[in-house]
Design a protein around this motif. Structure first.
Motif, mmCIF file in Angstrom:
data_model
loop_
_atom_site.group_PDB
_atom_site.id
_atom_site.type_symbol
_atom_site.label_atom_id
_atom_site.label_comp_id
_atom_site.label_asym_id
_atom_site.label_seq_id
_atom_site.Cartn_x
_atom_site.Cartn_y
_atom_site.Cartn_z
ATOM 1 N N PHE A 69 7.668 -29.014 -10.549
ATOM 2 C CA PHE A 69 6.891 -29.241 -9.341
ATOM 3 C C PHE A 69 5.924 -30.412 -9.513
ATOM 4 O O PHE A 69 5.797 -31.262 -8.641
ATOM 5 N N ARG A 70 5.243 -30.483 -10.647
ATOM 6 C CA ARG A 70 4.270 -31.556 -10.876
ATOM 7 C C ARG A 70 4.962 -32.923 -10.905
ATOM 8 O O ARG A 70 4.443 -33.896 -10.363
ATOM 9 N N THR A 71 6.148 -33.007 -11.504
ATOM 10 C CA THR A 71 6.897 -34.268 -11.545
ATOM 11 C C THR A 71 7.227 -34.732 -10.130
ATOM 12 O O THR A 71 7.101 -35.915 -9.806
ATOM 13 N N VAL A 72 7.632 -33.792 -9.285
ATOM 14 C CA VAL A 72 7.965 -34.123 -7.898
ATOM 15 C C VAL A 72 6.728 -34.657 -7.173
ATOM 16 O O VAL A 72 6.788 -35.677 -6.479
ATOM 17 N N LEU A 73 5.599 -33.997 -7.352
ATOM 18 C CA LEU A 73 4.364 -34.472 -6.706
ATOM 19 C C LEU A 73 3.983 -35.863 -7.201
ATOM 20 O O LEU A 73 3.570 -36.720 -6.414
ATOM 21 N N ASP A 74 4.119 -36.095 -8.500
ATOM 22 C CA ASP A 74 3.808 -37.424 -9.050
ATOM 23 C C ASP A 74 4.673 -38.488 -8.386
ATOM 24 O O ASP A 74 4.182 -39.551 -7.998
ATOM 25 N N LYS A 75 5.977 -38.209 -8.256
ATOM 26 C CA LYS A 75 6.898 -39.175 -7.633
ATOM 27 C C LYS A 75 6.532 -39.413 -6.172
ATOM 28 O O LYS A 75 6.579 -40.538 -5.689
ATOM 29 N N LEU A 76 6.179 -38.354 -5.461
ATOM 30 C CA LEU A 76 5.814 -38.476 -4.050
ATOM 31 C C LEU A 76 4.565 -39.342 -3.885
ATOM 32 O O LEU A 76 4.524 -40.252 -3.061
ATOM 33 N N PHE A 77 3.532 -39.069 -4.680
ATOM 34 C CA PHE A 77 2.292 -39.828 -4.569
ATOM 35 C C PHE A 77 2.431 -41.257 -5.096
ATOM 36 O O PHE A 77 1.629 -42.115 -4.762
ATOM 37 N N ASP A 78 3.466 -41.518 -5.912
ATOM 38 C CA ASP A 78 3.717 -42.892 -6.365
ATOM 39 C C ASP A 78 4.242 -43.768 -5.228
ATOM 40 O O ASP A 78 4.213 -44.987 -5.318
ATOM 41 N N GLY A 79 4.739 -43.144 -4.170
ATOM 42 C CA GLY A 79 5.204 -43.880 -3.000
ATOM 43 C C GLY A 79 6.656 -44.287 -3.096
ATOM 44 O O GLY A 79 7.336 -44.033 -4.087
ATOM 45 N N PRO A 80 7.144 -44.959 -2.051
ATOM 46 C CA PRO A 80 8.546 -45.368 -2.017
ATOM 47 C C PRO A 80 8.838 -46.471 -3.045
ATOM 48 O O PRO A 80 7.968 -47.265 -3.378
ATOM 49 N N THR A 81 10.075 -46.483 -3.516
ATOM 50 C CA THR A 81 10.522 -47.559 -4.399
ATOM 51 C C THR A 81 10.666 -48.832 -3.555
ATOM 52 O O THR A 81 10.602 -48.787 -2.319
ATOM 53 N N GLN A 127 4.276 -35.336 5.023
ATOM 54 C CA GLN A 127 5.067 -35.814 3.886
ATOM 55 C C GLN A 127 5.028 -34.796 2.755
ATOM 56 O O GLN A 127 6.050 -34.469 2.163
ATOM 57 N N LEU A 128 3.846 -34.306 2.482
ATOM 58 C CA LEU A 128 3.650 -33.372 1.382
ATOM 59 C C LEU A 128 4.344 -32.040 1.651
ATOM 60 O O LEU A 128 5.112 -31.547 0.825
ATOM 61 N N VAL A 129 4.120 -31.447 2.813
ATOM 62 C CA VAL A 129 4.691 -30.128 3.092
ATOM 63 C C VAL A 129 6.209 -30.194 3.254
ATOM 64 O O VAL A 129 6.923 -29.284 2.834
ATOM 65 N N CYS A 130 6.739 -31.261 3.820
ATOM 66 C CA CYS A 130 8.194 -31.374 3.979
ATOM 67 C C CYS A 130 8.875 -31.525 2.622
ATOM 68 O O CYS A 130 9.934 -30.945 2.383
ATOM 69 N N THR A 131 8.270 -32.279 1.722
ATOM 70 C CA THR A 131 8.816 -32.415 0.367
ATOM 71 C C THR A 131 8.815 -31.068 -0.330
ATOM 72 O O THR A 131 9.818 -30.659 -0.923
ATOM 73 N N VAL A 132 7.718 -30.345 -0.239
ATOM 74 C CA VAL A 132 7.606 -29.035 -0.887
ATOM 75 C C VAL A 132 8.613 -28.058 -0.295
ATOM 76 O O VAL A 132 9.298 -27.339 -1.023
ATOM 77 N N ALA A 133 8.733 -28.030 1.028
ATOM 78 C CA ALA A 133 9.672 -27.107 1.682
ATOM 79 C C ALA A 133 11.107 -27.421 1.295
ATOM 80 O O ALA A 133 11.915 -26.514 1.097
ATOM 81 N N ASP A 134 11.430 -28.689 1.147
ATOM 82 C CA ASP A 134 12.790 -29.080 0.798
ATOM 83 C C ASP A 134 13.150 -28.693 -0.634
ATOM 84 O O ASP A 134 14.314 -28.520 -0.960
ATOM 85 N N LEU A 135 12.168 -28.542 -1.501
ATOM 86 C CA LEU A 135 12.425 -28.193 -2.901
ATOM 87 C C LEU A 135 13.036 -26.814 -3.084
ATOM 88 O O LEU A 135 13.684 -26.563 -4.093
ATOM 89 N N SER A 136 12.857 -25.925 -2.131
ATOM 90 C CA SER A 136 13.351 -24.556 -2.311
ATOM 91 C C SER A 136 14.857 -24.511 -2.503
ATOM 92 O O SER A 136 15.370 -23.608 -3.136
ATOM 93 N N GLY A 137 15.575 -25.497 -1.977
ATOM 94 C CA GLY A 137 17.017 -25.520 -2.157
ATOM 95 C C GLY A 137 17.463 -26.313 -3.371
ATOM 96 O O GLY A 137 18.634 -26.356 -3.693
ATOM 97 N N THR A 138 16.545 -26.976 -4.058
ATOM 98 C CA THR A 138 16.899 -27.843 -5.167
ATOM 99 C C THR A 138 16.814 -27.149 -6.506
ATOM 100 O O THR A 138 17.727 -27.188 -7.299
ATOM 101 N N PHE A 139 15.712 -26.528 -6.803
ATOM 102 C CA PHE A 139 15.558 -25.773 -8.034
ATOM 103 C C PHE A 139 14.506 -24.702 -7.811
ATOM 104 O O PHE A 139 13.728 -24.771 -6.868
#
Length: 180
Positions: A69-81, A127-139
């Motif tokens: 979860f923390r890795t995902v948040l780090d990537k999100l806050f790092d912004g788009p490539t 952005q934050l809540v949609c990313t978190v909600a989408d994670l439930s199907g990933t791991f």
């Protein structure tokens, strides 16, 4: 006068190592399932939500292990490539530290941001809540008990805490929230 007895220690040590306790070499022995509780070393594809014309949109991203979860948040806050930035923008701030996150049994997520972060805008919260909600199907990022009470990713609620402020957002406004 007592005489000390000199022993050839290097020779003795070499002789002992050569005998190796009489254990003959063997091939790998298969003995049941691999150890559990280890972090999977396979890369994982997740969806980070950035803004496309002001609306949250999923941008698939492959992250290496460990996928947590923390890795995902780090990537999100790092912004788009650079490639994602052709169509994606973000209203999330670039953090000077790391976000601290915890997940409750009811699917409520708490994220505590570093002290220097001002209150997040509504699009940033989405952005934050949609990313978190989408994670439930990933791991599996939620405690096992969360699924017993009919948990649905569409009902994820996130609480974001900053220095002297707090905001709450549900995933109801996320794209395809009803299909999760």
């Amino acid at each position: 006068m007592k005489r000390s007895r000199w022993l050839p220690l290097p020779g003795l040590a070499a002789a002992l190592m050569l005998t190796a306790c009489g254990v003959p070499p063997s091939d790998v022995i298969q003995a049941g399932a691999p150890a559990s509780g280890m972090i999977d070393s396979e890369p994982v594809v997740i969806s980070l939500y950035f803004l496309d014309d002001g609306d949250p949109a999923a941008y698939p991203r492959t992250i290496g292990a460990p996928a947590d979860f923390r890795t995902v948040l780090d990537k999100l806050f790092d912004g788009p490539t650079a490639e994602e930035a052709r169509t994606a923008t973000t209203e999330l701030p670039h953090l000077s530290g790391t976000a601290d996150a915890s997940v409750g049994n009811s699917g409520e997520v708490s994220v505590e941001l570093p002290e220097d972060v001002t209150p997040l805008s509504h699009p940033a919260m989405l952005q934050l809540v949609c990313t978190v909600a989408d994670l439930s199907g990933t791991f599996a990022w939620l405690p096992a008990d969360a699924y017993r009470d009919g948990f649905s990713a569409a009902h994820v609620t996130i609480h974001v805490y900053g220095d002297g402020w707090m905001k709450t957002q549900s995933a109801d406004a996320c794209p395809d929230a009803s299909h999760r």
